[in-house]
Motif scaffolding. Structure first.
Motif, PDB file in Angstrom:
ATOM      1  N   LEU A 177       0.828  -1.207   0.000  1.00 39.19           N
ATOM      2  CA  LEU A 177       0.000   0.000   0.000  1.00 39.19           C
ATOM      3  C   LEU A 177       0.862   1.257   0.000  1.00 39.19           C
ATOM      4  O   LEU A 177       0.570   2.217  -0.730  1.00 39.19           O
ATOM      5  CB  LEU A 177      -0.920  -0.003   1.214  1.00 39.19           C
ATOM      6  CG  LEU A 177      -1.849   1.206   1.352  1.00 39.19           C
ATOM      7  CD1 LEU A 177      -2.737   1.350   0.130  1.00 39.19           C
ATOM      8  CD2 LEU A 177      -2.693   1.107   2.620  1.00 39.19           C
ATOM      9  N   ALA A 311      -5.702   3.557  -9.715  1.00 40.43           N
ATOM     10  CA  ALA A 311      -5.763   2.096  -9.571  1.00 40.43           C
ATOM     11  C   ALA A 311      -4.516   1.523  -8.914  1.00 40.43           C
ATOM     12  O   ALA A 311      -4.560   0.416  -8.366  1.00 40.43           O
ATOM     13  CB  ALA A 311      -5.967   1.450 -10.944  1.00 40.43           C
ATOM     14  N   ARG A 312      -3.410   2.261  -8.946  1.00 37.03           N
ATOM     15  CA  ARG A 312      -2.151   1.688  -8.454  1.00 37.03           C
ATOM     16  C   ARG A 312      -2.186   1.324  -6.965  1.00 37.03           C
ATOM     17  O   ARG A 312      -1.780   0.212  -6.604  1.00 37.03           O
ATOM     18  CB  ARG A 312      -0.992   2.634  -8.746  1.00 37.03           C
ATOM     19  CG  ARG A 312       0.344   2.063  -8.294  1.00 37.03           C
ATOM     20  CD  ARG A 312       1.508   2.699  -8.996  1.00 37.03           C
ATOM     21  NE  ARG A 312       2.729   1.971  -8.689  1.00 37.03           N
ATOM     22  CZ  ARG A 312       3.827   1.997  -9.419  1.00 37.03           C
ATOM     23  NH1 ARG A 312       3.871   2.703 -10.516  1.00 37.03           N
ATOM     24  NH2 ARG A 312       4.896   1.287  -9.071  1.00 37.03           N
ATOM     25  N   PRO A 313      -2.641   2.207  -6.064  1.00 33.52           N
ATOM     26  CA  PRO A 313      -2.699   1.794  -4.653  1.00 33.52           C
ATOM     27  C   PRO A 313      -3.607   0.591  -4.431  1.00 33.52           C
ATOM     28  O   PRO A 313      -3.346  -0.230  -3.555  1.00 33.52           O
ATOM     29  CB  PRO A 313      -3.247   3.042  -3.938  1.00 33.52           C
ATOM     30  CG  PRO A 313      -2.994   4.170  -4.862  1.00 33.52           C
ATOM     31  CD  PRO A 313      -3.077   3.590  -6.241  1.00 33.52           C
ATOM     32  N   PHE A 314      -4.681   0.483  -5.222  1.00 33.76           N
ATOM     33  CA  PHE A 314      -5.562  -0.668  -5.100  1.00 33.76           C
ATOM     34  C   PHE A 314      -4.816  -1.954  -5.439  1.00 33.76           C
ATOM     35  O   PHE A 314      -5.003  -2.985  -4.777  1.00 33.76           O
ATOM     36  CB  PHE A 314      -6.778  -0.508  -6.011  1.00 33.76           C
ATOM     37  CG  PHE A 314      -7.694  -1.704  -6.007  1.00 33.76           C
ATOM     38  CD1 PHE A 314      -8.494  -1.976  -4.909  1.00 33.76           C
ATOM     39  CD2 PHE A 314      -7.733  -2.559  -7.093  1.00 33.76           C
ATOM     40  CE1 PHE A 314      -9.329  -3.084  -4.898  1.00 33.76           C
ATOM     41  CE2 PHE A 314      -8.561  -3.677  -7.090  1.00 33.76           C
ATOM     42  CZ  PHE A 314      -9.367  -3.944  -5.989  1.00 33.76           C
ATOM     43  N   GLY A 315      -3.963  -1.896  -6.462  1.00 32.46           N
ATOM     44  CA  GLY A 315      -3.162  -3.066  -6.803  1.00 32.46           C
ATOM     45  C   GLY A 315      -2.236  -3.469  -5.671  1.00 32.46           C
ATOM     46  O   GLY A 315      -2.069  -4.662  -5.380  1.00 32.46           O
ATOM     47  N   TRP A 317      -2.681  -2.693  -2.399  1.00 24.97           N
ATOM     48  CA  TRP A 317      -3.534  -3.119  -1.282  1.00 24.97           C
ATOM     49  C   TRP A 317      -4.049  -4.539  -1.494  1.00 24.97           C
ATOM     50  O   TRP A 317      -4.010  -5.378  -0.590  1.00 24.97           O
ATOM     51  CB  TRP A 317      -4.695  -2.138  -1.149  1.00 24.97           C
ATOM     52  CG  TRP A 317      -5.729  -2.550  -0.149  1.00 24.97           C
ATOM     53  CD1 TRP A 317      -5.701  -2.329   1.200  1.00 24.97           C
ATOM     54  CD2 TRP A 317      -6.947  -3.256  -0.419  1.00 24.97           C
ATOM     55  NE1 TRP A 317      -6.836  -2.857   1.792  1.00 24.97           N
ATOM     56  CE2 TRP A 317      -7.609  -3.422   0.826  1.00 24.97           C
ATOM     57  CE3 TRP A 317      -7.544  -3.752  -1.575  1.00 24.97           C
ATOM     58  CZ2 TRP A 317      -8.834  -4.074   0.923  1.00 24.97           C
ATOM     59  CZ3 TRP A 317      -8.762  -4.394  -1.475  1.00 24.97           C
ATOM     60  CH2 TRP A 317      -9.393  -4.549  -0.242  1.00 24.97           C
ATOM     61  N   LEU A 318      -4.536  -4.818  -2.698  1.00 23.84           N
ATOM     62  CA  LEU A 318      -5.054  -6.148  -3.004  1.00 23.84           C
ATOM     63  C   LEU A 318      -3.949  -7.197  -2.907  1.00 23.84           C
ATOM     64  O   LEU A 318      -4.168  -8.314  -2.407  1.00 23.84           O
ATOM     65  CB  LEU A 318      -5.673  -6.147  -4.401  1.00 23.84           C
ATOM     66  CG  LEU A 318      -6.440  -7.402  -4.827  1.00 23.84           C
ATOM     67  CD1 LEU A 318      -7.642  -7.627  -3.912  1.00 23.84           C
ATOM     68  CD2 LEU A 318      -6.895  -7.265  -6.285  1.00 23.84           C
ATOM     69  N   ARG A 321      -3.086  -8.549   0.447  1.00 28.83           N
ATOM     70  CA  ARG A 321      -4.062  -9.470   1.003  1.00 28.83           C
ATOM     71  C   ARG A 321      -4.095 -10.830   0.318  1.00 28.83           C
ATOM     72  O   ARG A 321      -4.261 -11.857   0.998  1.00 28.83           O
ATOM     73  CB  ARG A 321      -5.458  -8.817   0.956  1.00 28.83           C
ATOM     74  CG  ARG A 321      -5.622  -7.813   2.088  1.00 28.83           C
ATOM     75  CD  ARG A 321      -6.556  -6.688   1.761  1.00 28.83           C
ATOM     76  NE  ARG A 321      -6.633  -5.776   2.909  1.00 28.83           N
ATOM     77  CZ  ARG A 321      -5.682  -4.874   3.210  1.00 28.83           C
ATOM     78  NH1 ARG A 321      -4.603  -4.776   2.439  1.00 28.83           N
ATOM     79  NH2 ARG A 321      -5.801  -4.094   4.261  1.00 28.83           N
ATOM     80  N   ASN A 331      -4.098  -9.849 -13.797  1.00 31.66           N
ATOM     81  CA  ASN A 331      -4.131  -8.485 -14.320  1.00 31.66           C
ATOM     82  C   ASN A 331      -3.588  -8.438 -15.746  1.00 31.66           C
ATOM     83  O   ASN A 331      -4.114  -7.718 -16.600  1.00 31.66           O
ATOM     84  CB  ASN A 331      -3.319  -7.563 -13.413  1.00 31.66           C
ATOM     85  CG  ASN A 331      -3.422  -6.119 -13.827  1.00 31.66           C
ATOM     86  OD1 ASN A 331      -4.447  -5.481 -13.633  1.00 31.66           O
ATOM     87  ND2 ASN A 331      -2.358  -5.589 -14.409  1.00 31.66           N
ATOM     88  N   ILE A 367      -3.063  -1.234 -11.631  1.00 31.10           N
ATOM     89  CA  ILE A 367      -3.127  -2.381 -10.730  1.00 31.10           C
ATOM     90  C   ILE A 367      -1.842  -3.201 -10.829  1.00 31.10           C
ATOM     91  O   ILE A 367      -1.267  -3.625  -9.818  1.00 31.10           O
ATOM     92  CB  ILE A 367      -4.351  -3.248 -11.050  1.00 31.10           C
ATOM     93  CG1 ILE A 367      -5.635  -2.483 -10.725  1.00 31.10           C
ATOM     94  CG2 ILE A 367      -4.306  -4.569 -10.288  1.00 31.10           C
ATOM     95  CD1 ILE A 367      -6.906  -3.200 -11.144  1.00 31.10           C
ATOM     96  N   SER A 371       0.923  -4.294  -7.936  1.00 32.67           N
ATOM     97  CA  SER A 371       1.144  -5.699  -7.586  1.00 32.67           C
ATOM     98  C   SER A 371       2.580  -6.129  -7.877  1.00 32.67           C
ATOM     99  O   SER A 371       3.178  -6.884  -7.101  1.00 32.67           O
ATOM    100  CB  SER A 371       0.154  -6.581  -8.352  1.00 32.67           C
ATOM    101  OG  SER A 371       0.354  -6.499  -9.751  1.00 32.67           O
TER     102      SER A 371
END
Length: 477
Positions: A177, A311-315, A317-318, A321, A331, A367, A371
Motif C-alpha cells: 500500500l 488504480a495503483r494503490p488498489f493493486g 492493497w489487493l 491481502r 491483471n 493495478i 502488484s
C-alpha cells in the motif's frame, strides 16, 4: 527458618525510540518491531511519504510535460512538426528518464533519501526554464526542442530514488500500500499536467467549461509554474523529510542484484505495467489528435493517466491481502483482453469504444504497477532466507533482502520506463515509414505488438510464481 527474599519482576523495557543525529539522519529504525512502529515509526514514515508523494508528483508532471506541449507547439505556435516528430519529442524524455533511474537508484543509499529529494527537486528547474525560454523564440529549431525535451528526463529519474527511499520506511506488511500510494501520487502528476497545462497556458479544456484565452496560448507560463513547484518540493523535502542510516549501502552491495534472475523477470513484468502506463499516457493525447481529430484532445487526454494512477494503490492493497503474483497474473490477462478491444476500436474508428477500452487498459497498468512492486520485497527476502539456510542469521538475511529489494525496485523502474519509450517510439517509427503520418493500420499494428508482449508476461508470471513446483510457489509472493 529464614525468609527467602524474592526478587520483584523487572519493569518492562520501553521500546527504543528514534535515535537522531545532525542533518535529519535517523540512526535507529526498526519498522518490523511492532512496538517501535506504533510508538513512533508510523508517524515519521507517514510524514516522509506525504512529502515524497508531493515531490514525485511534480517530477512526473515535468517528465511528461511534452506529452501535451508537443501538440500545442504545432497547433498554436506554427511549428510544422510531423506526427513522427511529435511522437519523438514525447519519447525522448522517457528514454532519458529511464537511463537516469539507474544512478538515481544508487543515490539514496549513497546520499540519503531526504538529501537526494532536495537535489532532484532543484534539477527540475533545467527542463522547465529551458521550455519557457525556447517557446519565446519562433526560430528555435527542432533539434533544440529535442535536447530540451531530453532534460525533462530529470523528472523521470526521481521515481526510482523516491520508491527506493520509501521502501525502507515501511514494514513488509504495509509495503504494498505504501509503495502504491507513493507511486500513485507521482503518476497522478501525468494527469495533472495533461489537465492543468492547457488551462494554465490559455488553451482551454475541462470538457469545454474553460474556453481558450483571447490573448492566445502562452506555453512559457507552464514552464515557470512548474519551475516554482520544483523549488517548493525541494524546500519541503529539506524541512520535513528524513534520511535513514539503514538505507545506506555501498554500490557493490546493491549491484549484486544483477546476478539474480528474478531481477530481470520482475523488470520484464514492469515493462508491461509501468512501461505501458507511461508510454500510453505520453502517447494518448497525440493518438486522440491523430486518430479522432473531431474529438477535443484536451478534454480527454488526462483521463488515462488519472484512472491508471488511482488504480495503483488498489493493486498494492489487493496484493498485500491475496498475493502480488496472483494479482499480477490475472491483471496481465485482463490487460491483454483490453488491448484486443482497443485494436477492434481502432480498426472500426469508434471513439466511445476506443476510449472505454483504453481506459480499461490504463486501469490494468495501475493495478499491475502496484502488484509487481509488492512482489519485489517478498521475492528477495524469501531468496535471502533460503540462501542463509536454517542455521543462518535470519536478521542479517532479512536486512540483505531489504537492501537488494530496494535496489531492484530502482533498477526495474528504469527498465520499465524504457518500455515507455519503446511504446511511444513504436508509433513514431511507424509514422516515419509512412511519410510522417501514423495511419489507422499502423496504430493497430502497434497494439498487436504490445498484445504479444503481454502474453509473454502472463507466461512468465505463471511459470515462475504461480505454477506448482516453481521455486517460489506458495511463498506469499
Amino acid at each position: 527458618m529464614t525468609d527467602t527474599p524474592t526478587l520483584a519482576p523487572a519493569p518492562p523495557v520501553a521500546p527504543p525510540g528514534i535515535t537522531r543525529r545532525g542533518g535529519r539522519w535517523i540512526d535507529h529504525w526498526e519498522p518490523e518491531d511492532e512496538a517501535f512502529w506504533q510508538r513512533t515509526g508510523r508517524r515519521v514514515a507517514r510524514r516522509n511519504l506525504v512529502f515524497s508523494i508531493f515531490a514525485e508528483n511534480i517530477a512526473f508532471s515535468v517528465w511528461t510535460l511534452w506529452s501535451i506541449s508537443s501538440a500545442l507547439l504545432v497547433a498554436h505556435y506554427g511549428f510544422g512538426f510531423s506526427a513522427a516528430q511529435m511522437f519523438f519529442l514525447v519519447a525522448v524524455p522517457n528514454v532519458v528518464g529511464a537511463i537516469l533511474r539507474i544512478p538515481y537508484t544508487f543515490a539514496v543509499p549513497r546520499f540519503g533519501g531526504r538529501n537526494w529529494t532536495v537535489v532532484s527537486g532543484l534539477l527540475l528547474l533545467v527542463p522547465t526554464i529551458l521550455l519557457a525560454v525556447a517557446v519565446g523564440n519562433p526560430g528555435t529549431p527542432y533539434w533544440a526542442f529535442l535536447l530540451i525535451a531530453a532534460t525533462a528526463g530529470f523528472g523521470g529519474g526521481n521515481f526510482a530514488s523516491s520508491m527506493t527511499n520509501i521502501s525502507f520506511f515501511y514494514p513488509d506488511k504495509s509495503k504494498g500500500l505504501a509503495l502504491g500510494l507513493n507511486a500513485a501520487g507521482g503518476n497522478v502528476g501525468v494527469a495533472l499536467i495533461q489537465l492543468g497545462l492547457p488551462l494554465i497556458v490559455g488553451a482551454g479544456g475541462l470538457f469545454g467549461l474553460v474556453g481558450a484565452s483571447a490573448a492566445g496560448v502562452d506555453l512559457a507560463r507552464a514552464g515557470w509554474v512548474w519551475a516554482a513547484l520544483g523549488v517548493v518540493a525541494a524546500v519541503c523535502a529539506w524541512f520535513f523529510m528524513d534520511n535513514l542510516s539503514v538505507s545506506l549501502a555501498t554500490f557493490r552491495e546493491q549491484i549484486t542484484v544483477v546476478r539474480h534472475k528474478h531481477t530481470w523477470i520482475v523488470s520484464w513484468l514492469y515493462i508491461g505495467t509501468f512501461g505501458s502506463f507511461i508510454g500510453y499516457s505520453s502517447a494518448f493525447p497525440l493518438l486522440i489528435l491523430l486518430q479522432f481529430p473531431e474529438v477535443p484532445a484536451a478534454n480527454f487526454a488526462f483521463l488515462g493517466a488519472l484512472v491508471g494512477s488511482v488504480a495503483r494503490p488498489f493493486g498494492g492493497w489487493l496484493s498485500d491481502r491475496i498475493g502480488g503474483a496472483r494479482v499480477t497474473l490475472w491483471n496481465f490477462v485482463a490487460m491483454a483482453a483490453g488491448t484486443v478491444v482497443v485494436i477492434v476500436a481502432v480498426d472500426a474508428g469508434r471513439w466511445p469504444l476506443f476510449l472505454g477500452a483504453f481506459l480499461l487498459v490504463f486501469v490494468t497498468t495501475g493495478i499491475g504497477n502496484g502488484s509487481t512492486f509488492r512482489m519485489i520485497p517478498m521475492i528477495f527476502q524469501q531468496q535471502a532466507l533460503r540462501e542463509a539456510g536454517d542455521d543462518g542469521d535470519r536478521a542479517a538475511a532479512l536486512a540483505r533482502g531489504r537492501t537488494e529489494a530496494a535496489a531492484v525496485i530502482g533498477l526495474s523502474s528504469a527498465v520499465g520506463a524504457f518500455g515507455g519509450f519503446l511504446i511511444v517510439a513504436t508509433f513514431g517509427v511507424l509514422g516515419l515509414v509512412n511519410d510522417g503520418r501514423v495511419p489507422t493500420s499502423a496504430v493497430a499494428t502497434a497494439f498487436v505488438i504490445f498484445l504479444g508482449f503481454y502474453v509473454t508476461c502472463v507466461l512468465l508470471t505463471w511459470w515462475n510464481y504461480g505454477r506448482r513446483g516453481s521455486a517460489l510457489a506458495g511463498a506469499d509472493i
